[in-house]
Design a protein around this motif. Structure first.
Motif, PDB file in Angstrom:
ATOM      1  N   UNK A  52     -37.773  29.938  -3.925  1.00 31.80           N
ATOM      2  CA  UNK A  52     -36.999  30.849  -4.774  1.00 31.80           C
ATOM      3  C   UNK A  52     -36.365  31.940  -3.912  1.00 31.80           C
ATOM      4  N   UNK A  53     -35.141  32.318  -4.249  1.00 32.71           N
ATOM      5  CA  UNK A  53     -34.438  33.422  -3.593  1.00 32.71           C
ATOM      6  C   UNK A  53     -35.010  34.732  -4.141  1.00 32.71           C
ATOM      7  N   UNK A  54     -35.900  35.388  -3.390  1.00 39.85           N
ATOM      8  CA  UNK A  54     -36.598  36.568  -3.886  1.00 39.85           C
ATOM      9  C   UNK A  54     -36.567  37.689  -2.863  1.00 39.85           C
ATOM     10  N   UNK A  55     -36.397  38.915  -3.352  1.00 42.03           N
ATOM     11  CA  UNK A  55     -36.484  40.112  -2.524  1.00 42.03           C
ATOM     12  C   UNK A  55     -37.419  41.095  -3.214  1.00 42.03           C
ATOM     13  N   UNK A  81     -44.368  37.640  -4.344  1.00 41.67           N
ATOM     14  CA  UNK A  81     -43.191  37.326  -3.537  1.00 41.67           C
ATOM     15  C   UNK A  81     -43.457  36.125  -2.631  1.00 41.67           C
ATOM     16  N   UNK A  82     -44.628  36.090  -2.023  1.00 36.78           N
ATOM     17  CA  UNK A  82     -44.965  34.970  -1.153  1.00 36.78           C
ATOM     18  C   UNK A  82     -45.018  33.660  -1.931  1.00 36.78           C
ATOM     19  N   UNK A  83     -45.577  33.712  -3.130  1.00 34.50           N
ATOM     20  CA  UNK A  83     -45.653  32.500  -3.962  1.00 34.50           C
ATOM     21  C   UNK A  83     -44.261  31.997  -4.323  1.00 34.50           C
ATOM     22  N   UNK A  84     -43.360  32.919  -4.635  1.00 36.99           N
ATOM     23  CA  UNK A  84     -41.988  32.536  -4.970  1.00 36.99           C
ATOM     24  C   UNK A  84     -41.267  31.975  -3.752  1.00 36.99           C
ATOM     25  N   UNK A  85     -41.462  32.593  -2.611  1.00 34.03           N
ATOM     26  CA  UNK A  85     -40.822  32.102  -1.384  1.00 34.03           C
ATOM     27  C   UNK A  85     -41.302  30.700  -1.039  1.00 34.03           C
ATOM     28  N   UNK A  98     -42.810  27.316 -10.439  1.00 29.37           N
ATOM     29  CA  UNK A  98     -41.948  28.304  -9.798  1.00 29.37           C
ATOM     30  C   UNK A  98     -40.738  27.659  -9.135  1.00 29.37           C
ATOM     31  N   UNK A  99     -40.912  26.439  -8.664  1.00 27.53           N
ATOM     32  CA  UNK A  99     -39.807  25.754  -7.976  1.00 27.53           C
ATOM     33  C   UNK A  99     -38.655  25.435  -8.923  1.00 27.53           C
ATOM     34  N   UNK A 109     -34.404  41.621 -17.462  1.00 27.57           N
ATOM     35  CA  UNK A 109     -35.018  42.790 -16.855  1.00 27.57           C
ATOM     36  C   UNK A 109     -36.341  43.022 -17.572  1.00 27.57           C
ATOM     37  N   UNK A 110     -37.435  43.089 -16.824  1.00 22.54           N
ATOM     38  CA  UNK A 110     -38.747  43.147 -17.465  1.00 22.54           C
ATOM     39  C   UNK A 110     -39.681  44.075 -16.723  1.00 22.54           C
ATOM     40  N   UNK A 111     -40.594  44.663 -17.482  1.00 29.25           N
ATOM     41  CA  UNK A 111     -41.620  45.556 -16.938  1.00 29.25           C
ATOM     42  C   UNK A 111     -42.972  45.155 -17.488  1.00 29.25           C
ATOM     43  N   UNK A 112     -43.988  45.116 -16.629  1.00 26.33           N
ATOM     44  CA  UNK A 112     -45.367  44.919 -17.037  1.00 26.33           C
ATOM     45  C   UNK A 112     -45.494  43.665 -17.912  1.00 26.33           C
ATOM     46  N   UNK A 113     -45.926  43.785 -19.160  1.00 28.20           N
ATOM     47  CA  UNK A 113     -46.139  42.609 -20.015  1.00 28.20           C
ATOM     48  C   UNK A 113     -44.905  41.724 -20.081  1.00 28.20           C
ATOM     49  N   UNK A 114     -43.726  42.336 -20.093  1.00 28.43           N
ATOM     50  CA  UNK A 114     -42.500  41.548 -20.159  1.00 28.43           C
ATOM     51  C   UNK A 114     -42.282  40.652 -18.964  1.00 28.43           C
ATOM     52  N   UNK A 115     -42.916  40.979 -17.815  1.00 32.52           N
ATOM     53  CA  UNK A 115     -42.641  40.203 -16.605  1.00 32.52           C
ATOM     54  C   UNK A 115     -43.216  38.797 -16.685  1.00 32.52           C
ATOM     55  N   UNK A 116     -44.430  38.665 -17.207  1.00 31.19           N
ATOM     56  CA  UNK A 116     -45.012  37.326 -17.290  1.00 31.19           C
ATOM     57  C   UNK A 116     -44.241  36.458 -18.276  1.00 31.19           C
ATOM     58  N   UNK A 117     -43.669  37.105 -19.304  1.00 35.22           N
ATOM     59  CA  UNK A 117     -42.906  36.366 -20.311  1.00 35.22           C
ATOM     60  C   UNK A 117     -41.550  35.958 -19.750  1.00 35.22           C
ATOM     61  N   UNK A 118     -40.893  36.883 -19.057  1.00 34.66           N
ATOM     62  CA  UNK A 118     -39.601  36.559 -18.443  1.00 34.66           C
ATOM     63  C   UNK A 118     -39.749  35.442 -17.417  1.00 34.66           C
ATOM     64  N   UNK A 119     -40.823  35.493 -16.631  1.00 30.07           N
ATOM     65  CA  UNK A 119     -41.056  34.436 -15.639  1.00 30.07           C
ATOM     66  C   UNK A 119     -41.304  33.103 -16.331  1.00 30.07           C
ATOM     67  N   UNK A 120     -42.013  33.127 -17.442  1.00 31.36           N
ATOM     68  CA  UNK A 120     -42.270  31.903 -18.194  1.00 31.36           C
ATOM     69  C   UNK A 120     -40.969  31.294 -18.703  1.00 31.36           C
ATOM     70  N   UNK A 121     -40.066  32.136 -19.167  1.00 29.52           N
ATOM     71  CA  UNK A 121     -38.768  31.641 -19.634  1.00 29.52           C
ATOM     72  C   UNK A 121     -37.980  31.044 -18.477  1.00 29.52           C
ATOM     73  N   UNK A 122     -38.070  31.675 -17.307  1.00 27.46           N
ATOM     74  CA  UNK A 122     -37.320  31.191 -16.145  1.00 27.46           C
ATOM     75  C   UNK A 122     -37.783  29.820 -15.690  1.00 27.46           C
TER      76      UNK A 122
END
Length: 294
Positions: free
Chosen positions: A236-239, A228-232, A201-202, A83-96
């Motif tokens: 990626x399963x994204x909502x 969202x479009x980039x993930x789709x 992302x794939x 679960x991430x907000x703001x700065x944490x989001x780019x880091x969480x996505x990098x880990x994913x």
């Protein structure tokens, strides 16, 4: 890094953002629905009460992700929900994209996962130059600028207490002797960030939930739609969901909306029998501190 562990079933909380890192999830740690799970939170380098050996000159999303992966390895955490907000989001996505097997789901609020918008970078630069100017009272004006960014000029008592309680920490961490650390961890990391390519992302193998504050003064919904479009396009399963009237930092005053979405994402793949019972008495680890500040 500093950690808070509540031993129940696995759930992992990624960092929220700079000096608000841990306090911001007070409204998640005080929710009995989420405290069914094992919640883990931490400070990033040179944020909060973390003791660090310094910040490397190149400190971006990849280096920050390496820090968190080292924490995961040290604590021997199982695959987790992030679960991430703001700065944490780019880091969480990098880990994913780096360790897809470690991430069970991504709950991304007010993302900064794409390259910075020119107009937002201009604002960040203005605040950075003011903070480092040495002008009397500059830090107060910068603090006001950040509250506009985070709360859209609508400060609740809880938000004000959070800001007041973190001011001494900020003043210590980013004093005149530590302006380089301030630049690296609160300016460069935002302005130098890069969007993840489709090939990266794939690699994401978990569901992703994007949440946008409808009253954000920083980013329009189109910025989240673009991610969202980039993930789709990457399969990626994204909502995506917009929380009406919520500011950029929506998980504090709009916790009732956010927490149920987190809970539904985490439990979506669980059987009813495997969901732990709801605790009857839950207190946030930061409750006393925030009450002290009103």
């Amino acid at each position: 890094m500093q950690t808070k562990l509540i031993p129940k079933s696995p759930c992992f909380y990624s960092s929220m953002r700079w000096h608000f890192t841990q306090f911001f999830i007070a409204t998640q740690f005080s929710d009995p629905l989420l405290r069914k799970f094992n919640l883990v939170t931490f400070d990033l380098r040179w944020h909060g009460d973390t003791e660090s050996d310094g910040v490397p000159e190149k400190y971006g999303q990849e280096e920050a992700a390496e820090d968190i992966i080292a924490l995961i390895t040290t604590l021997r955490l199982p695959p987790c929900h992030f679960v991430a907000l703001d700065l944490g989001t780019m880091i969480a996505l990098q880990i994913a994209v780096t360790l897809p097997h470690q991430v069970l789901s991504l709950f991304i609020m007010s993302h900064v996962c794409l390259e910075e918008l020119p107009e937002v970078q201009e604002g960040r630069t203005e605040l950075y130059e003011l903070y480092t100017s040495g002008l009397p009272g500059a830090h107060i004006d910068v603090g006001f600028g950040y509250t506009q960014y985070t709360f859209s000029n609508n400060m609740s008592n809880l938000a004000q207490a959070l800001c007041d309680s973190t001011m001494p920490i900020d003043s210590r961490n980013w004093s005149s002797e530590h302006l380089q650390e301030y630049r690296l961890t609160s300016y460069d990391i935002f302005c130098n960030r890069k969007s993840q390519p489709r090939t990266a992302l794939s690699r994401i193998s978990c569901p992703v939930k994007l949440v946008h504050g409808g009253n954000s003064v920083v980013y329009e919904p189109s910025y989240t739609i673009q991610l969202m479009n980039s993930l789709q396009e990457a399969g990626v399963d994204v909502t995506m969901e917009i929380v009406a009237n919520a500011p950029h930092y929506l998980c504090l005053d709009y916790a009732n909306d956010v927490n149920i979405m987190i809970y539904e994402l985490v439990t979506d793949s669980m059987t009813k029998e495997s969901i732990p019972p709801t605790p009857t008495n839950v207190i946030s680890p930061w409750d006393a501190i925030l009450r002290e500040y009103g």
